[in-house]
Design an enzyme around this catalytic site. Structure first.
Site, PDB file in Angstrom:
ATOM      1  N   HIS A  83      -5.003 -56.124 -10.270  1.00  0.00           N
ATOM      2  CA  HIS A  83      -5.157 -54.984  -9.679  1.00  0.00           C
ATOM      3  C   HIS A  83      -4.030 -54.157 -10.048  1.00  0.00           C
ATOM      4  CE1 HIS A  83      -7.240 -58.067  -7.659  1.00  0.00           C
ATOM      5  NE2 HIS A  83      -7.684 -57.789  -6.159  1.00  0.00           N
ATOM      6  N   LYS A 142      -0.332 -52.371  -5.207  1.00  0.00           N
ATOM      7  CA  LYS A 142      -0.682 -53.821  -4.333  1.00  0.00           C
ATOM      8  C   LYS A 142       0.664 -54.740  -3.310  1.00  0.00           C
ATOM      9  CE  LYS A 142      -4.006 -57.214  -3.798  1.00  0.00           C
ATOM     10  NZ  LYS A 142      -4.190 -57.214  -2.589  1.00  0.00           N
TER      11      LYS A 142
END
Ligand SMILES: NC(=O)C1=CN([C@@H]2O[C@H](COP(=O)(O)OP(=O)(O)OC[C@H]3O[C@@H](n4cnc5c(N)ncnc54)[C@H](OP(=O)(O)O)[C@@H]3O)[C@@H](O)[C@H]2O)C=CC1
Ligand SMILES: O=C(O)C1=N[C@H](C(=O)O)C[C@H](O)C1
Length: 406
Positions: free
Chosen positions: A143, A147
């Site tokens: 990600h 995040k």
């Protein structure tokens, strides 16, 4: 028109939901909530807390943070509106809170709103059921560098789905730092990578001896999650209190995906058969010996020691089937025969039928409205087949297609 409030509206996902909603004629964003309401110029009123929001809505969509959960649930419960919860990183206690709230309001929760990941969950379960004992399973997720939670909610969902298939025999190992020992068979390894702007990638790796299977889903933008969340709003707004997920929604939408008709079949009914399984076996053995392929079979409950069986055979084999049954008259003297060649078999099928009650009832109602007689019916988990007169074929197909929006 469905009126929504976006909770976390100034975040990356909140903004993606607002853009997708602006392009959807069935959705209206009536308000947004975010910690810093003025950090974005939104085309809807934006507040710093839920208590300031006076707008009336049907659904609150949450892409924020676990810390905001209690207030979100209290707000939805007080207003008696549905919630779509997409935030990840919840604790077990948070999940209990969501379950509790779902007794009073409809809640849709999914760690991943994309269609692809939800198919991936099923593929991973299928692979685990075949390979799980032999292959080592590792989950790798990647990600963007903004995040906060790790591992991702989707990685947990994949691990839980696989573990459920393997009767919860696995425990989770997060990374392998400072774990200076060999991998045990009972582990699922879960690994998080963070960097750049990656919207999200998940891989489940099944590593065996000299072979590896990888199942990977890549999100190329946040739009897929936003569109999934809006789809969830349209689904949850019609629901009664309860906790729902992607599987429920996709199954409902796939309750009937296909309707077809087969006019190459004939229906044979044998009446007054002795209630004796050996007699029934003899009938079907004799038909099989003539190489006749049987499709639908339905069977009445015995009355006074006798029953009837209806079955379909290819129309070209009707003559042969009649001969077979006539030849059985010495062995089974009570039986009598009816054949119907002017019939069609209608099949209504869909993978979600197994989870959704009422499909047979809906088809019966449609047939009743159209004054169509049903001559035989058989069902499986995902398919219902009806025999009707061929003159009714067009009328039945049109009515069914319209009712199931196909
Ligand atoms: N289910 C799914 O398909 C997906 C889920 N997600 C999940 O959604 C969540 C949000 O992701 P993302 O948009 O990328 O994150 P962002 O950090 O960009 O957005 C979250 C927003 O919520 C705000 N916020 C923080 N506290 C509150 C509060 N008490 N009330 C209202 N708003 C608040 C944040 O403000 P501030 O920045 O000032 O703290 C921020 O603007 C994450 O948990 C993520 O994992 C993400 C993508 C898809
Ligand atoms: O934070 C994100 O971005 C994402 N979060 C979800 C998760 O934690 O699984 C879903 C998606 O992968 C994007």
């Amino acid at each position: 028109m469905i009126r929504i409030i976006i909770h976390g509206c100034n975040g990356k996902m909140g903004q993606a939901v607002a853009s997708a909603a602006a392009a959807d004629p069935d959705i209206q964003v009536v308000a947004g909530i975010d910690k810093f309401p003025d950090s974005k110029q939104n085309p809807f009123p934006t507040y710093g807390s839920l208590s300031q929001c006076k707008e009336t809505a049907d659904v609150i969509v949450d892409f924020s943070t676990p810390a905001a959960l209690a207030d979100l649930l209290a707000f939805a419960n007080e207003r008696k509106i549905a919630a779509v919860i997409a935030t990840t990183g919840f604790s077990q206690d948070d999940i209990k809170l969501i379950e509790q709230a779902s007794r009073s309001i409809p809640i849709f929760r999914s760690a991943n709103m994309s269609l692809g990941v939800n198919v991936m969950l099923e593929l991973a379960q299928k692979a685990a059921s075949t390979l799980g004992d032999e292959f080592d399973i590792e989950i790798i997720e990647k990600h963007h560098n903004q995040k906060v939670d790790s591992p991702s909610g989707t990685a947990y969902a994949l691990a839980d789905a696989i573990n459920q298939t393997l009767l919860n025999s696995k425990n989770y190992i997060y990374g392998r730092h400072s774990k200076n020992q060999r991998r045990s068979k009972s582990e699922i390894g879960i690994h998080a990578v963070r960097g750049g702007t990656i919207p999200g990638q998940h891989t489940v790796l099944f590593a065996g001896s000299d072979e590896v299977l990888e199942i990977t889903h890549t999100a190329y933008s946040r739009q897929i999650f936003a569109l999934g969340a809006l789809r969830a709003c349209k689904y949850i707004v019609r629901k009664s209190p309860g906790l729902y997920g992607m599987k429920d929604m996709l199954n409902e939408q796939a309750a009937v995906t296909n309707i077809n008709s087969d006019n190459q079949q004939a229906l044979i009914t044998i009446n007054n058969i002795p209630d004796d399984t050996a007699a029934i076996a003899k009938i079907f053995q004799s038909i099989a010996q003539q190489d006749i392929n049987i499709d639908m079979i339905s069977h009445t409950t015995p009355v006074n020691g006798q029953l009837s069986i209806s079955f379909t055979v290819p129309r070209k084999d009707v003559g042969k089937a009649i001969e077979v049954v006539n030849d059985l008259e010495t062995l089974l003297p009570t039986i009598s025969l009816n054949t119907y060649e002017g019939i069609v078999k209608l099949s209504v099928e869909g993978p979600g039928m197994a989870q959704q009650p009422g499909i047979a009832a809906k088809v019966f109602s449609i047939m009743a409205q159209q004054n169509i007689k049903i001559m035989a019916i058989t069902t499986s988990e995902t398919k219902i087949s009806y025999i009707i007169h061929q003159l009714d074929e067009k009328k039945a197909l049109e009515a069914l297609m319209e009712a199931f929006e196909l």
